[in-house]
Enzyme design. Structure first.
Site, PDB file in Angstrom:
ATOM      1  N   HIS A  24       0.731  -1.335   0.060  1.00 22.83           N
ATOM      2  CA  HIS A  24      -0.058   0.279  -0.145  1.00 22.83           C
ATOM      3  C   HIS A  24       1.009   1.379   0.026  1.00 22.83           C
ATOM      4  CE1 HIS A  24      -3.454   2.400   0.681  1.00 22.83           C
ATOM      5  NE2 HIS A  24      -2.844   2.970   1.604  1.00 22.83           N
ATOM      6  N   CYS A  25       2.194   1.113   0.189  1.00 19.06           N
ATOM      7  CA  CYS A  25       2.953   2.355   0.541  1.00 19.06           C
ATOM      8  C   CYS A  25       3.774   2.577  -0.918  1.00 19.06           C
ATOM      9  CB  CYS A  25       3.742   2.271   1.566  1.00 19.06           C
ATOM     10  SG  CYS A  25       2.727   2.151   3.262  1.00 19.06           S
ATOM     11  N   ILE A  26       4.782   1.845  -1.068  1.00 23.59           N
ATOM     12  CA  ILE A  26       5.887   2.376  -1.803  1.00 23.59           C
ATOM     13  C   ILE A  26       5.365   2.545  -3.230  1.00 23.59           C
ATOM     14  CG2 ILE A  26       8.050   1.470  -3.052  1.00 23.59           C
ATOM     15  CD1 ILE A  26       8.813   0.193  -0.381  1.00 23.59           C
ATOM     16  N   ASP A  48       2.932   5.997  -2.458  1.00 21.34           N
ATOM     17  CA  ASP A  48       3.162   7.355  -1.916  1.00 21.34           C
ATOM     18  C   ASP A  48       3.868   8.368  -2.710  1.00 21.34           C
ATOM     19  OD1 ASP A  48       2.073   5.950   0.121  1.00 21.34           O
ATOM     20  OD2 ASP A  48       3.798   5.783   1.560  1.00 21.34           O
TER      21      ASP A  48
END
Length: 440
Positions: free
Chosen positions: A269-271, A274
């Protein structure tokens, strides 16, 4: 100060909005610190499970949820009017991208719509959801101040980015330093007092914008360096060099180098997400974040490159992707977790299926995946027969629970994106290695 005393005496009631892989571990840390916690979520299945004491997050111990519920320290609800009975609230909802790769902050907006009428005097609000610099000040602050409350005097507002690394056995919520930036110095002070009860080290920065930027820098740094490793891997293939040997040798330098390894694409969900928040924000200021765009282009191309390696391997043995039985090993986005969000394995599977492959998968953490509108069940156990009867094995995730020696010894063709097949098997194509297959 009433709220400060409540926190220090553990009489403050805490709320956590969003009970996923960030929110539920955070809620359990507050419980462990002696607070009474109310969790909020819009998913009725999660609410029912938690109120039965059932855990569904891998990084949370089952007993901790069970004990928290039985001791009346934790309860879950979708009734946001309960906010009026709380003293501090942490917001941990998703912040995905839309189809245009622009920030989707609809979950944050919905939270504010749900809670703004229940926010009261002497209350602390902390946003943990990753977003672009300015989100806390521009989206949340006006909603609360429209009720006649002033930040730093009547209520306290901070941003403190989540730093959860699912599956990490060493670093959890409590021992990972916590970044925190408040709208005013008093906001930062109160936020620090609360989070010091559950986290070993608080790192205060001057503003929410700085705290928001910290999180984006962390994951943009990873995305760009992974993108570089991926491009080096493709270069090594073309040059006939083993990228894994090169990276391991470079990593012996005790200064000036940090080890990143290539892979089949970015997941989680992040890299993958974001950096796009930062890129989008800068576009509104007429600036093109070139490193971010280049890294995204490189990383999103890796599933296509993996399919090219599969095609190369099958062609070597006189086969094509169409009609071939291909087994995907590992569909989670990273090792030792059950999370398939943004997993490059799903992209590779879609591409292979579109080319006519007959697909199956094995993952000890994932029982099924949705693919092109169809639910595909995973193989329960890998056997010699299963491996031998396949035309190709594609290793996407290097779970510790998988016996890759067994996979290597019993497969006809392997495409290895994680460098887990050792001992020079002649029927292996490795990402980032220019060696050719044995002709037999």
């Amino acid at each position: 100060m009433k709220l400060k005393n409540k926190i220090e005496n553990r009489n403050a009631r805490i709320g956590v909005i969003g009970l996923g892989y960030v929110g539920l571990p955070l809620a359990m840390e507050f419980v462990r610190a002696g607070f009474r916690v109310t969790g909020f979520d819009v998913d009725p299945k999660k609410i029912k499970k938690l109120n039965r004491g059932d855990n569904y997050i891998q990084d949370v111990e089952d007993k901790s949820v069970e004990l928290a519920v039985s001791n009346n320290q934790f309860s879950a609800t979708h009734d946001f009017s309960e906010i009026q009975n709380l003293d501090a609230v942490s917001i941990c909802v998703p912040t995905p991208l839309n189809k245009q790769k622009n920030p989707d902050i609809s979950f944050i907006n919905q939270v504010m719509e749900n809670i703004k009428d229940f926010i009261h005097h002497d209350m602390l609000i902390i946003l943990e959801s990753t977003s672009y610099p300015g989100t806390t000040r521009d989206l949340i602050l006006p909603e609360i101040e429209s009720k006649g409350l002033k930040a730093g005097y009547d209520f306290y507002l901070c941003f403190s980015p989540e730093r959860v690394d699912p599956g990490n056995e060493k670093y959890k919520t409590a021992n990972t330093p916590k970044i925190l930036g408040g709208i005013t110095p008093k906001c930062s002070e109160i936020g620090k007092i609360l989070y010091e009860t559950i986290v070993e080290k608080i790192v205060s920065v001057s503003s929410p914008e700085s705290a928001e930027m910290v999180k984006l820098l962390e994951n943009t740094f990873r995305a760009i360096n992974i993108g570089l490793a991926n491009e080096i891997a493709i270069m090594c293939e073309k040059l006939g060099i083993d990228v894994w040997e090169v990276i391991d040798a470079a990593a012996t330098k005790p200064f000036g180098f940090m080890k990143f390894t290539p892979g089949p694409g970015l997941g989680g969900h992040c890299i993958p997400i974001d950096p796009h928040y930062l890129s989008w924000k800068l576009k509104t200021l007429d600036y093109n974040a070139r490193f971010i765009e280049l890294a995204a282009e490189m990383n999103t191309s890796m599933p296509l490159h993996m399919v090219d390696l599969v095609r190369e391997g099958l062609n070597h043995y006189g086969k094509g992707i169409f009609g071939s039985h291909i087994i995907i090993i590992g569909v989670a986005y990273k090792k030792n977790v059950n999370d398939v969000r943004e997993s490059p394995a799903l992209d590779v599977m879609k591409l292979l299926e579109n080319d006519g492959a007959k697909l199956s998968f094995y993952d000890p953490y994932v029982s099924f995946v949705g693919l092109n509108g169809t639910r595909i069940m995973g193989i329960e156990t890998l056997t010699k027969e299963t491996l031998n009867n396949s035309d190709a094995i594609v290793i996407m995730t290097d779970h510790d629970k998988i016996d890759f020696q067994f996979v290597g010894d019993n497969s006809n063709l392997i495409i290895d994106s994680r460098n887990v097949i050792k001992n020079g098997h002649p029927h292996v194509i490795k990402l980032g290695v220019g060696k050719k297959l044995d002709s037999h």
